[in-house]
Design an enzyme around this catalytic site. Structure first.
Site, PDB file in Angstrom:
ATOM      1  N   ASP A  15       4.470  -3.202   6.157  1.00 55.79           N
ATOM      2  CA  ASP A  15       4.124  -1.934   6.817  1.00 55.79           C
ATOM      3  C   ASP A  15       5.019  -0.800   6.330  1.00 55.79           C
ATOM      4  O   ASP A  15       5.596  -0.041   7.129  1.00 55.79           O
ATOM      5  CB  ASP A  15       4.247  -2.072   8.341  1.00 55.79           C
ATOM      6  CG  ASP A  15       3.642  -3.364   8.864  1.00 55.79           C
ATOM      7  OD1 ASP A  15       2.557  -3.747   8.388  1.00 55.79           O
ATOM      8  OD2 ASP A  15       4.255  -3.982   9.755  1.00 55.79           O
ATOM      9  N   GLU A 195      -6.444  -0.835  11.863  1.00 54.95           N
ATOM     10  CA  GLU A 195      -5.041  -0.584  12.187  1.00 54.95           C
ATOM     11  C   GLU A 195      -4.350   0.108  11.027  1.00 54.95           C
ATOM     12  O   GLU A 195      -4.948   0.362   9.979  1.00 54.95           O
ATOM     13  CB  GLU A 195      -4.325  -1.904  12.514  1.00 54.95           C
ATOM     14  CG  GLU A 195      -4.239  -2.866  11.338  1.00 54.95           C
ATOM     15  CD  GLU A 195      -3.541  -4.186  11.677  1.00 54.95           C
ATOM     16  OE1 GLU A 195      -3.463  -4.532  12.878  1.00 54.95           O
ATOM     17  OE2 GLU A 195      -3.076  -4.861  10.741  1.00 54.95           O
TER      18      GLU A 195
END
Length: 328
Positions: A15, A195
Site C-alpha cells: 500500500d 479499495e
C-alpha cells in the site's frame, strides 16, 4: 525523467504512498508487515528511498479501537500541516477483526514530518458504522475532498468507494456519495472489493484509480474518470472502466499489482505510478500476512485523449526477499 527507476523502490511495504513536497523530498509510507506502526522515510530521489532511514512516528495502542491491523497509511499536507490517514481495527473479536476497521488521522505541525509531535485527531466518521479503510484526500478548485472504501451491509461485497467534501482534515462536511461498487468479474475474485483509491488530476480530468479482488494474484486496478469542471459529488459525473487498467504480468514475474498512489519524477515532467506487487505466486497461508508485497514505481504514459496508460508492471531490477522474514 532524470534517471531510471530501480524496482522495488522499497522492500516489504505494501500500500505504498509517496508525497513529493516543496522541500525537495519524497516522503514515503506504507503498511508495515507486522501492522503495528506508522513509518516514514524520505529521500531526494525515488531510487534513494530504498536505503533511506525509516522512522516510526506512531505505534498502535495496547487495547481498544486502534490496537490491531494498522493498514494503508497515507501522508498529506493540508492547510499547512501534515496529516497521516490510516485504518485500524479493535482488539475485540481478535479471530475475526479483518473487517472491523475504521479510519483515523494524526496531525503534525512541524515543517519536517519525520520530527515533531504527531497528535491523534480521532476517527474520520461517516454516516455508516461499518468496515472502512484506505482513505485519501485531495484539493480541487479550492475544495478539500475525501475518498475512501467502506462496506454497505445492503450491498454485496466488502467495500465500495465513496467521496465527500471536508470541513477540515479530520471531519466530513457532506454526505458520503458512492462512486463504484464491486460488480465486474475482475473486482470479485476472492473478495468483493473496491479499495485503495488514488487521485490524479491532469489534462482537464480527475482520475480515481482503485483496486479490486483479493490481495493475491487476482488483485488489479480499475479507474474512474470525471471532467475537472464536473460536480465530483455526482455519481453521474464519473465513468468507470469495464476492464482492469493494470494487472498481473507473469512474463515479468509481477503478480497482484495494486493499491497505488501517484507522484512525479524528480524534474516534475512525468507522472509516476507507485504500487505494490509480488514476484512469486507460491504463497503460504493468508496472502495478507506474506510480507513480500514490494513497493514499486514506473512512469505513466498518456493517450491522445489525455487518459493515463499504465502498461504492465515492469520486472525487478533489485534483489527481493522471498521468505516470511521481515527485512529491517
Amino acid at each position: 525523467m532524470t534517471e531510471k527507476i530501480l524496482n522495488p523502490i522499497v522492500l516489504q511495504r505494501a500500500d505504498p504512498f509517496i508525497y513529493k513536497h516543496t522541500d525537495g523530498y519524497y516522503y514515503f509510507t506504507g503498511s508495515y508487515p507486522l501492522y503495528d506502526r506508522l513509518v516514514l522515510r524520505r529521500a531526494k530521489t525515488l531510487n534513494e528511498l530504498h536505503d533511506a532511514e525509516e522512522v516510526t512516528v506512531w505505534w498502535k495502542h495496547e487495547s481498544g479501537p486502534l490496537s490491531e491491523l494498522i493498514w494503508a497509511p497515507e501522508i498529506h499536507r493540508v492547510d499547512g500541516k501534515w496529516y497521516m490517514y490510516f485504518a485500524a481495527a479493535p482488539d475485540t473479536n481478535i479471530d475475526d477483526n479483518t473487517f472491523n476497521h475504521r479510519m483515523y488521522v494524526i496531525e503534525n505541525e512541524s515543517d519536517n514530518p519525520m520530527e515533531g509531535n504527531w497528535v491523534e485527531k480521532g476517527e474520520v466518521k461517516t454516516e455508516m458504522s461499518t468496515f472502512a479503510l484506505d482513505a485519501t484526500t485531495f484539493n480541487h478548485k479550492g475544495e478539500q475532498y475525501y475518498v475512501w472504501a467502506q462496506q454497505d451491509l445492503d450491498i454485496k461485497g466488502h467495500s465500495n468507494l465513496y467521496i465527500a467534501k471536508m470541513e477540515n482534515a479530520w471531519t466530513l462536511s457532506t454526505k458520503p456519495v458512492m462512486l463504484t461498487k464491486p460488480e465486474l468479474s475482475w473486482e470479485i475474485q476472492g473478495f468483493w472489493v473496491n479499495e485503495g483509491p488514488a487521485v490524479l488530476v491532469k489534462n482537464g480530468k480527475v482520475f480515481i484509480t482503485y483496486s479490486g479482488s483479493s490481495t493475491g494474484v487476482d488483485y488489479c486496478m480499475g479507474i474512474l474518470t470525471a471532467d475537472a469542471d464536473a460536480d465530483l459529488l455526482d455519481p453521474n459525473s464519473w465513468t468507470k472502466s469495464q476492464e482492469p487498467v493494470f494487472q498481473s504480468a507473469p512474463e515479468n514475474e509481477q503478480y497482484g499489482p495494486g493499491h497505488n498512489s501517484f507522484t512525479e519524477s524528480e524534474d516534475g515532467k512525468d507522472t509516476i505510478l507507485v504500487y505494490h506487487a509480488r514476484n512469486y505466486t507460491e504463497l503460504i497461508g493468508d496472502p495478507l500476512f506474506d510480507p513480500n508485497r514490494q513497493a514499486r514505481a514506473q512512469k505513466v504514459e498518456w493517450d491522445d485523449q489525455g487518459n493515463p496508460v499504465f502498461g504492465k508492471p515492469l520486472p525487478d531490477d533489485r534483489w527481493t526477499p522471498k521468505t516470511t522474514d521481515i527485512v529491517e
